[in-house]
Design a protein around this motif. Structure first.
Motif, PDB file in Angstrom:
ATOM      1  N   SER A  84       0.817  -1.222   0.000  1.00  0.00           N
ATOM      2  CA  SER A  84       0.000   0.000   0.000  1.00  0.00           C
ATOM      3  C   SER A  84       0.846   1.264   0.000  1.00  0.00           C
ATOM      4  CB  SER A  84      -0.927   0.009   1.219  1.00  0.00           C
ATOM      5  OG  SER A  84      -0.181  -0.063   2.433  1.00  0.00           O
TER       6      SER A  84
ATOM      7  N   LEU B 172       0.774   3.357  -3.216  1.00  0.00           N
ATOM      8  CA  LEU B 172      -0.314   4.329  -3.405  1.00  0.00           C
ATOM      9  C   LEU B 172      -0.061   5.596  -2.611  1.00  0.00           C
ATOM     10  CD1 LEU B 172      -3.423   1.955  -3.262  1.00  0.00           C
ATOM     11  CD2 LEU B 172      -2.316   2.938  -5.283  1.00  0.00           C
TER      12      LEU B 172
ATOM     13  N   ARG C 220      -0.024   9.530  -3.850  1.00  0.00           N
ATOM     14  CA  ARG C 220      -0.816  10.553  -3.164  1.00  0.00           C
ATOM     15  C   ARG C 220       0.065  11.688  -2.661  1.00  0.00           C
ATOM     16  NH1 ARG C 220      -2.493   8.653   2.512  1.00  0.00           N
ATOM     17  NH2 ARG C 220      -0.281   9.140   2.730  1.00  0.00           N
TER      18      ARG C 220
ATOM     19  N   ALA D 189      -0.081   1.854 -10.536  1.00  0.00           N
ATOM     20  CA  ALA D 189      -0.889   3.060 -10.313  1.00  0.00           C
ATOM     21  C   ALA D 189      -0.532   4.139 -11.332  1.00  0.00           C
ATOM     22  CB  ALA D 189      -0.675   3.575  -8.893  1.00  0.00           C
TER      23      ALA D 189
END
Length: 275
Positions: free
Chosen positions: A9, A12, A16, A208
């Motif tokens: 994770s 991500l 961000r 991503a």
């Protein structure tokens, strides 16, 4: 250098946080990306050795975006001259960075040579002669629905995947050379270890960025087509978007470095050059 093991994770989170960082100086970072693109095109246009020189310079240019991202974080204006920061002369960094670039170029050329040997140089020949329409001859049978045979498509995909593994292996090496005084070979070793410990996060990050790029580019292209913008003019709209996406990539890469080596709180080493 102690690399941390990060969950998938985290990839991500890099996107961000990279976006949040980019918003602070979007246009200066985009300008820096454009300067790099034009520099790459200029060097790459040199006959025979242009691409090789560009590959050698790539780690130093990547390190420059680490400096630029830190400038944004510290609320300092990013200047186009930041692009040469990765080749500072203090402490022999320029020489070590060029040696790192030579190792990177060698690895990439080895990948290209390996796959060229496998397919007998056929794809390279078709690309240089423009004979893609007759690519079905490679399989010895007519393939009217495929310009490029399936076997060659697999080779192309394989070469891309292996090249991505090389990029992952060198992911943290430029900043380790620039900011931590690590020798090129040790930097690659530490980078490989860090990339392995963050492998899930790097994979999520790559996916991503791929889907962000694909969805935004496709969406904008569809809208432009629906409103009647000629394809020849669409590039003028898509180019700023592509530039912003590259800037996001570099800002997110900076975040990956901070997380991988546990530097979110303390910040990177205070190594600077004149920007």
């Amino acid at each position: 250098m102690q690399a941390l093991s990060l969950p998938a994770s985290a990839g991500l989170h890099w996107v961000r946080d990279g976006f949040a960082l980019l918003r602070k100086q979007l246009f200066p970072m985009m300008t820096l990306v454009l300067v790099r693109i034009f520099a790459w095109l200029f060097v790459g246009a040199i006959p025979y050795i242009g691409v090789l020189i560009a590959l050698v310079l790539d780690p130093g240019l990547s390190a420059a975006f680490m400096y630029a991202s830190r400038d944004v974080e510290e609320q300092r204006l990013v200047m186009p001259t930041r692009l040469v920061s990765g080749f500072q002369r203090e402490g022999g960094v320029a020489q070590r960075m060029l040696l790192l670039g030579l190792a990177y170029a060698t690895a990439m050329c080895a990948v290209a040579l390996f796959f060229a040997i496998i397919d007998g140089g056929e794809f390279s020949r078709m690309m240089t002669t423009g004979d893609l329409a007759n690519a079905d001859a490679v399989q010895g049978a007519a393939s009217p629905d495929l310009a490029i045979p399936a076997s060659m498509q697999m080779l192309m995909l394989g070469s891309v995947l292996v090249a991505m593994l090389v990029v992952a292996a060198f992911w943290f090496a430029p900043v380790l050379v620039a900011w931590h005084g690590v020798t090129p070979m040790k930097a690659v070793f530490f980078s490989v270890v860090a990339a392995w410990r963050c492998r899930g996060a790097l994979l999520v990050f790559a996916l991503a960025m791929f889907f962000i790029t694909l969805l935004t580019q496709a969406s904008v292209a569809i809208v432009l087509t629906l409103i009647g913008v000629p394809i020849e003019l669409q590039v003028f709209v898509l180019l700023p978007l592509t530039t912003a996406q590259f800037a996001l990539f570099y800002c997110a890469a900076y975040m990956s470095y901070l997380d991988a080596f546990g530097l979110r709180e303390s910040g990177p080493p205070r190594v600077d050059t004149t920007a």
